[in-house]
Design a protein around this motif. Structure first.
Motif, mmCIF file in Angstrom:
data_model
loop_
_atom_site.group_PDB
_atom_site.id
_atom_site.type_symbol
_atom_site.label_atom_id
_atom_site.label_comp_id
_atom_site.label_asym_id
_atom_site.label_seq_id
_atom_site.Cartn_x
_atom_site.Cartn_y
_atom_site.Cartn_z
ATOM 1 N N GLU A 31 0.836 -1.205 0.000
ATOM 2 C CA GLU A 31 0.000 0.000 0.000
ATOM 3 C C GLU A 31 0.868 1.251 0.000
ATOM 4 O OE1 GLU A 31 -3.376 -0.043 -0.113
ATOM 5 O OE2 GLU A 31 -3.164 -2.198 -0.339
ATOM 6 N N LEU A 32 0.242 2.362 -0.337
ATOM 7 C CA LEU A 32 0.930 3.642 -0.226
ATOM 8 C C LEU A 32 1.057 4.005 1.245
ATOM 9 C CD1 LEU A 32 -0.652 5.991 -2.915
ATOM 10 C CD2 LEU A 32 1.616 4.984 -2.925
ATOM 11 N N ASP A 33 2.199 4.480 1.630
ATOM 12 C CA ASP A 33 2.411 4.967 2.983
ATOM 13 C C ASP A 33 2.132 6.466 2.967
ATOM 14 O OD1 ASP A 33 3.222 5.723 5.474
ATOM 15 O OD2 ASP A 33 5.163 4.722 5.379
ATOM 16 N N THR A 34 0.882 6.831 3.203
ATOM 17 C CA THR A 34 0.500 8.241 3.120
ATOM 18 C C THR A 34 1.066 9.066 4.272
ATOM 19 O OG1 THR A 34 -1.597 7.745 4.210
ATOM 20 C CG2 THR A 34 -1.588 7.769 1.794
ATOM 21 N N GLY A 35 1.589 8.409 5.289
ATOM 22 C CA GLY A 35 2.246 9.117 6.383
ATOM 23 C C GLY A 35 3.658 9.558 6.024
ATOM 24 N N PHE A 36 4.178 9.007 4.938
ATOM 25 C CA PHE A 36 5.517 9.376 4.483
ATOM 26 C C PHE A 36 5.405 10.638 3.645
ATOM 27 C CE2 PHE A 36 8.681 8.875 0.950
ATOM 28 C CZ PHE A 36 9.776 9.254 1.687
ATOM 29 N N THR A 37 5.777 11.768 4.226
ATOM 30 C CA THR A 37 5.641 13.047 3.526
ATOM 31 C C THR A 37 6.921 13.869 3.511
ATOM 32 O OG1 THR A 37 4.838 14.085 5.550
ATOM 33 C CG2 THR A 37 3.174 13.226 4.031
ATOM 34 N N ASP A 38 7.818 13.632 4.423
ATOM 35 C CA ASP A 38 9.012 14.468 4.517
ATOM 36 C C ASP A 38 10.203 13.775 3.867
ATOM 37 O OD1 ASP A 38 11.007 16.253 5.137
ATOM 38 O OD2 ASP A 38 10.380 16.505 7.221
ATOM 39 N N VAL A 39 10.299 13.923 2.565
ATOM 40 C CA VAL A 39 11.355 13.276 1.796
ATOM 41 C C VAL A 39 12.729 13.792 2.213
ATOM 42 C CG1 VAL A 39 12.236 12.862 -0.529
ATOM 43 C CG2 VAL A 39 9.774 12.948 -0.138
ATOM 44 N N LEU A 59 14.883 15.143 -5.910
ATOM 45 C CA LEU A 59 14.470 14.102 -4.966
ATOM 46 C C LEU A 59 12.965 14.124 -4.689
ATOM 47 C CD1 LEU A 59 15.416 11.821 -3.082
ATOM 48 C CD2 LEU A 59 15.678 13.548 -1.302
ATOM 49 N N GLU A 60 12.407 15.290 -4.503
ATOM 50 C CA GLU A 60 10.970 15.400 -4.195
ATOM 51 C C GLU A 60 10.107 14.844 -5.328
ATOM 52 O OE1 GLU A 60 9.566 16.555 -1.357
ATOM 53 O OE2 GLU A 60 11.452 17.063 -0.401
ATOM 54 N N GLN A 61 10.528 15.035 -6.585
ATOM 55 C CA GLN A 61 9.728 14.586 -7.718
ATOM 56 C C GLN A 61 9.816 13.082 -7.950
ATOM 57 O OE1 GLN A 61 11.823 17.388 -8.087
ATOM 58 N NE2 GLN A 61 10.070 18.703 -7.681
ATOM 59 N N CYS A 62 10.843 12.452 -7.426
ATOM 60 C CA CYS A 62 10.983 11.009 -7.653
ATOM 61 C C CYS A 62 10.867 10.214 -6.346
ATOM 62 C CB CYS A 62 12.284 10.691 -8.379
ATOM 63 S SG CYS A 62 13.775 11.120 -7.481
ATOM 64 N N ALA A 63 10.179 10.770 -5.392
ATOM 65 C CA ALA A 63 9.938 10.051 -4.143
ATOM 66 C C ALA A 63 8.836 9.025 -4.363
ATOM 67 C CB ALA A 63 9.534 11.023 -3.046
ATOM 68 N N LEU A 64 9.012 7.868 -3.803
ATOM 69 C CA LEU A 64 8.074 6.765 -3.930
ATOM 70 C C LEU A 64 7.472 6.474 -2.569
ATOM 71 C CD1 LEU A 64 7.303 4.605 -6.167
ATOM 72 C CD2 LEU A 64 8.961 3.149 -5.040
ATOM 73 N N PHE A 83 13.146 -6.190 -9.845
ATOM 74 C CA PHE A 83 13.377 -4.944 -9.121
ATOM 75 C C PHE A 83 12.518 -4.953 -7.868
ATOM 76 C CE2 PHE A 83 9.943 -3.911 -12.040
ATOM 77 C CZ PHE A 83 9.043 -3.227 -11.245
ATOM 78 N N SER A 84 12.994 -4.274 -6.856
ATOM 79 C CA SER A 84 12.288 -4.157 -5.588
ATOM 80 C C SER A 84 12.509 -2.741 -5.072
ATOM 81 C CB SER A 84 12.813 -5.179 -4.585
ATOM 82 O OG SER A 84 12.130 -5.058 -3.356
ATOM 83 N N LEU A 85 11.418 -1.994 -4.925
ATOM 84 C CA LEU A 85 11.498 -0.591 -4.527
ATOM 85 C C LEU A 85 10.750 -0.351 -3.229
ATOM 86 C CD1 LEU A 85 10.517 0.850 -8.022
ATOM 87 C CD2 LEU A 85 12.832 0.575 -7.122
ATOM 88 N N THR A 86 11.194 0.641 -2.491
ATOM 89 C CA THR A 86 10.494 1.106 -1.301
ATOM 90 C C THR A 86 10.848 2.586 -1.131
ATOM 91 O OG1 THR A 86 10.027 0.664 1.028
ATOM 92 C CG2 THR A 86 12.317 0.505 0.358
ATOM 93 N N HIS A 87 10.175 3.261 -0.224
ATOM 94 C CA HIS A 87 10.543 4.664 -0.035
ATOM 95 C C HIS A 87 11.771 4.777 0.859
ATOM 96 C CE1 HIS A 87 8.614 4.778 3.918
ATOM 97 N NE2 HIS A 87 7.451 4.466 3.373
#
Length: 98
Positions: free
Chosen positions: A33-41, A60-65, A85-89
């Motif tokens: 799921e999206l981690d909507t609590g993750f806001t401060d890149v 960095l802000e434009q390519c935050a996942l 591939f395996s991605l996370t924020h």
């Protein structure tokens, strides 16, 4: 539902294209799921590189996942047509978030 950024939508499209390709077999797929609590890149970047003191990339802000995880492992028809591939924020990558 939270709207995806252009960057996130691009990665979802990559996954969808792989999933729906007739000559690609998906061996493993993960999509958290999206981690909507993750806001401060910027703060997450700073925590990740605190000891190295590496400056954050300009875009960095434009390519935050925000996906908790997103990835695919696949195999094509040819012997060398495969990938993963395996991605996370970045907050999760640094181990500071569960």
């Amino acid at each position: 539902m939270t709207e995806l950024t252009a960057y996130e939508a691009g990665w979802r499209k990559v996954c969808g294209d792989l999933d729906n390709h007739p000559r690609i077999k998906i061996l493993h797929a993960w999509q958290g799921e999206l981690d909507t609590g993750f806001t401060d890149v910027a703060a997450s970047w700073a925590a990740l590189v605190v000891e190295q003191e590496v400056k954050a990339p300009a875009a960095l802000e434009q390519c935050a996942l925000r996906f908790r995880e997103l990835g695919r492992q696949w195999k094509g028809e040819g012997p060398y047509v495969n990938g993963e591939f395996s991605l996370t924020h970045i907050a999760r990558a640094g181990g500071g978030v569960d």
